[in-house]
Motif scaffolding. Structure first.
Motif, PDB file in Angstrom:
ATOM      1  N   PRO A   1       6.079   7.001  -5.738  1.00 28.14           N
ATOM      2  CA  PRO A   1       5.732   8.095  -4.808  1.00 28.14           C
ATOM      3  C   PRO A   1       4.257   8.083  -4.421  1.00 28.14           C
ATOM      4  CG  PRO A   1       6.058   8.933  -7.040  1.00 28.14           C
ATOM      5  CD  PRO A   1       6.501   7.505  -7.059  1.00 28.14           C
ATOM      6  N   ASP A   2       3.440   7.320  -5.141  1.00 28.33           N
ATOM      7  CA  ASP A   2       2.015   7.264  -4.824  1.00 28.33           C
ATOM      8  C   ASP A   2       1.760   6.665  -3.444  1.00 28.33           C
ATOM      9  OD1 ASP A   2       1.517   8.294  -7.307  1.00 28.33           O
ATOM     10  OD2 ASP A   2       1.044   6.350  -8.233  1.00 28.33           O
TER      11      ASP A   2
ATOM     12  N   GLU B   1       3.594   4.940   4.417  1.00 28.51           N
ATOM     13  CA  GLU B   1       4.869   4.502   4.987  1.00 28.51           C
ATOM     14  C   GLU B   1       4.824   4.312   6.497  1.00 28.51           C
ATOM     15  OE1 GLU B   1       7.749   7.249   3.507  1.00 28.51           O
ATOM     16  OE2 GLU B   1       7.828   6.316   1.514  1.00 28.51           O
ATOM     17  N   ASP B   2       3.886   5.004   7.194  1.00 27.64           N
ATOM     18  CA  ASP B   2       3.759   4.788   8.635  1.00 27.64           C
ATOM     19  C   ASP B   2       2.454   4.081   8.983  1.00 27.64           C
ATOM     20  OD1 ASP B   2       2.011   6.829   8.027  1.00 27.64           O
ATOM     21  OD2 ASP B   2       2.530   8.060   9.766  1.00 27.64           O
ATOM     22  N   HIS B   3       1.841   3.432   7.986  1.00 30.61           N
ATOM     23  CA  HIS B   3       0.606   2.674   8.194  1.00 30.61           C
ATOM     24  C   HIS B   3       0.910   1.191   8.408  1.00 30.61           C
ATOM     25  CE1 HIS B   3      -2.240   5.654   5.875  1.00 30.61           C
ATOM     26  NE2 HIS B   3      -1.541   6.241   6.836  1.00 30.61           N
ATOM     27  N   TYR B   4      -0.104   0.486   8.945  1.00 25.92           N
ATOM     28  CA  TYR B   4      -0.096  -0.967   8.825  1.00 25.92           C
ATOM     29  C   TYR B   4      -0.455  -1.272   7.373  1.00 25.92           C
ATOM     30  CZ  TYR B   4      -0.167  -1.065  13.917  1.00 25.92           C
ATOM     31  OH  TYR B   4       0.138  -0.887  15.242  1.00 25.92           O
TER      32      TYR B   4
ATOM     33  N   ASP C   1       7.096  -1.690  -7.863  1.00 22.44           N
ATOM     34  CA  ASP C   1       6.246  -0.498  -7.846  1.00 22.44           C
ATOM     35  C   ASP C   1       5.945  -0.054  -6.417  1.00 22.44           C
ATOM     36  OD1 ASP C   1       4.213   1.442  -8.992  1.00 22.44           O
ATOM     37  OD2 ASP C   1       2.910   0.157  -7.784  1.00 22.44           O
ATOM     38  N   LEU C   2       5.620  -1.005  -5.545  1.00 21.08           N
ATOM     39  CA  LEU C   2       5.239  -0.646  -4.185  1.00 21.08           C
ATOM     40  C   LEU C   2       6.381   0.008  -3.421  1.00 21.08           C
ATOM     41  CD1 LEU C   2       2.980  -3.618  -3.026  1.00 21.08           C
ATOM     42  CD2 LEU C   2       2.357  -1.510  -4.195  1.00 21.08           C
TER      43      LEU C   2
ATOM     44  N   LEU D   1      -2.323  -2.142  -0.416  1.00 21.22           N
ATOM     45  CA  LEU D   1      -1.637  -1.716  -1.630  1.00 21.22           C
ATOM     46  C   LEU D   1      -1.569  -2.876  -2.619  1.00 21.22           C
ATOM     47  CD1 LEU D   1       1.378   0.154   0.028  1.00 21.22           C
ATOM     48  CD2 LEU D   1      -0.876   1.066  -0.557  1.00 21.22           C
ATOM     49  N   THR D   2      -1.771  -2.577  -3.885  1.00 23.02           N
ATOM     50  CA  THR D   2      -1.738  -3.594  -4.934  1.00 23.02           C
ATOM     51  C   THR D   2      -0.787  -3.157  -6.029  1.00 23.02           C
ATOM     52  OG1 THR D   2      -4.042  -4.217  -4.486  1.00 23.02           O
ATOM     53  CG2 THR D   2      -3.114  -4.903  -6.594  1.00 23.02           C
TER      54      THR D   2
END
Length: 394
Positions: free
Chosen positions: A283-284, A289-292, A278-279, A272-273
């Motif tokens: 909602p994007d 949320e359950d990822h590495y 923002d991060l 993610l950037t």
């Protein structure tokens, strides 16, 4: 005969310090389900079973559970060792294990001693070529002049071809090597010796199918020389890879079909950037949320305690990097400092790694630079440096 080609399990590996054993157990036990669903006869594991030559007790427990599940699903298992494995430890008890359908080929001495498994068309010889370190194996392979992987693998395959000439059969070779034309992902450990680590696909001529290990993405070098890749992604560079295995069909004359079978994703990887705000609010990013998560932060000022903040939304955030928008992309460092004073260079450094220094900070930095250069009086130097440090870290 139906063969499942897999490799590079790397049991016991961590991902940016996070234990992957639970993910690995789920992915590898899933192979047993595939064995049952596809009526697999033989599972060929082409090296790097473990991630370390001395695996942890927990890693060994997972390995044992996976083997038990695969055997219970009906397949025999042929394993060779990779550059991460200890051949001696992985091969321990090989004679006893063979009685239960687990065949371990981890030594030079075993290269010309194939595992022979029969089907309705006759016998198939499985030759296991473990990872061969040239300096360690050239004497045992009777090539004392060998210095490269290509030379020792040529010698190993020479033994395979000699054995096949005396006892012709359909044949499968398991090998752990870097073959010319294949592409590394970045999560593999280098096996270069003197800069020479690759071997030609023609090295393996004479075998009906070559099950390769070492590279972590599924790849077809030739129709019958392939990498299965790892069952899990082991770097963010692999986040877009479709992990899977090859299922190889042998008829009476050799390979009749090779088809890919995708493996289910155990846990996603996201890069993610954006700004920290923002991060953690947009909602994007709900799907991550359950990822590495690897976060590239673009805030004007380096955020304080960014990882803690990220983990409030992304509990599995494992890596954070700040990329200052002030840094001029693509400009050579020498060009950036050419014609600038020491004080200007130091101030620019502070700007890049934190934020633009205040007027007071600029005065302190200038005093510190002059003190180092011998332009300031000795007395106040320590005080000025203390002030600089405390001011800049406040």
């Amino acid at each position: 005969m139906r063969i499942l080609h897999t490799s590079d399990w790397h049991i016991g590996r961590t991902f940016h310090g996070v234990d992957l054993l639970d993910d690995q157990r789920r992915a590898l036990i899933g192979l047993a389900d595939l064995v049952a669903a596809e009526s697999i006869d033989v599972v060929a594991v082409a090296g790097d079973v473990y991630d370390r030559s001395v695996p942890s007790a927990d890693a060994v427990t997972v390995y044992d559970a996976v083997l038990e599940a695969i055997r219970a699903a009906g397949a025999k298992i042929v394993v060779t060792s990779g550059n991460h494995d200890s051949p001696t430890r992985l091969g321990a008890g090989s004679g006893f294990a063979a009685a239960g359908g687990l065949y371990l080929r981890t030594s030079v001495a075993g290269i010309a001693d194939p595992v022979v498994i029969a089907d309705e068309h006759g016998e198939v010889a499985f030759y296991g070529i473990p990872y061969l370190e040239p300096d360690v194996t050239r004497a045992a392979l009777d090539v004392p002049q060998a210095r490269s992987h290509s030379e020792v693998l040529d010698a190993a395959m020479g033994r395979v071809r000699e054995h096949l000439a005396t006892q012709p059969r359909r044949s499968v070779v398991l090998a752990h090597a870097f073959v010319v034309g294949a592409v590394a992902t970045g999560s593999e450990r280098s096996i270069s010796v003197g800069g020479v680590e690759t071997v030609a696909a023609s090295t393996f001529s004479g075998a009906d199918y070559v099950a390769l290990g070492h590279l972590h993405s599924p790849q077809t070098v030739t129709e019958t020389v392939r990498y299965s890749g790892s069952p899990l992604p082991y770097s963010f560079g692999e986040r877009t890879h479709d992990k899977g295995v090859w299922i190889v069909e042998l008829d009476a004359t050799g390979v009749s079909e090779v088809r890919p079978v995708p493996l289910p994703l155990v846990r996603g990887l996201s890069r993610l950037t954006g700004t920290l705000s923002d991060l953690v609010t947009s909602p994007d990013h709900v799907g991550a949320e359950d990822h590495y998560v690897e976060a590239i932060l673009t805030d004007p000022v380096r955020p304080i305690d960014a990882m803690r903040t990220l983990r409030e939304r992304f509990p599995l955030a494992v890596h954070v990097e700040w990329q200052s928008p002030r840094v001029e992309a693509g400009i050579d460092y020498r060009d950036r400092i050419r014609g600038r004073s020491d004080s200007e260079i130091v101030a620019s450094f502070v700007t890049d790694v934190r934020s633009e220094p205040s007027a007071r900070e600029l005065l302190l930095l200038d005093s510190a630079v002059r003190a180092v250069g011998g332009d300031a009086e000795t007395g106040p130097t320590e005080l000025m440096l203390f002030d600089v440090g405390s001011e800049l870290t406040a």
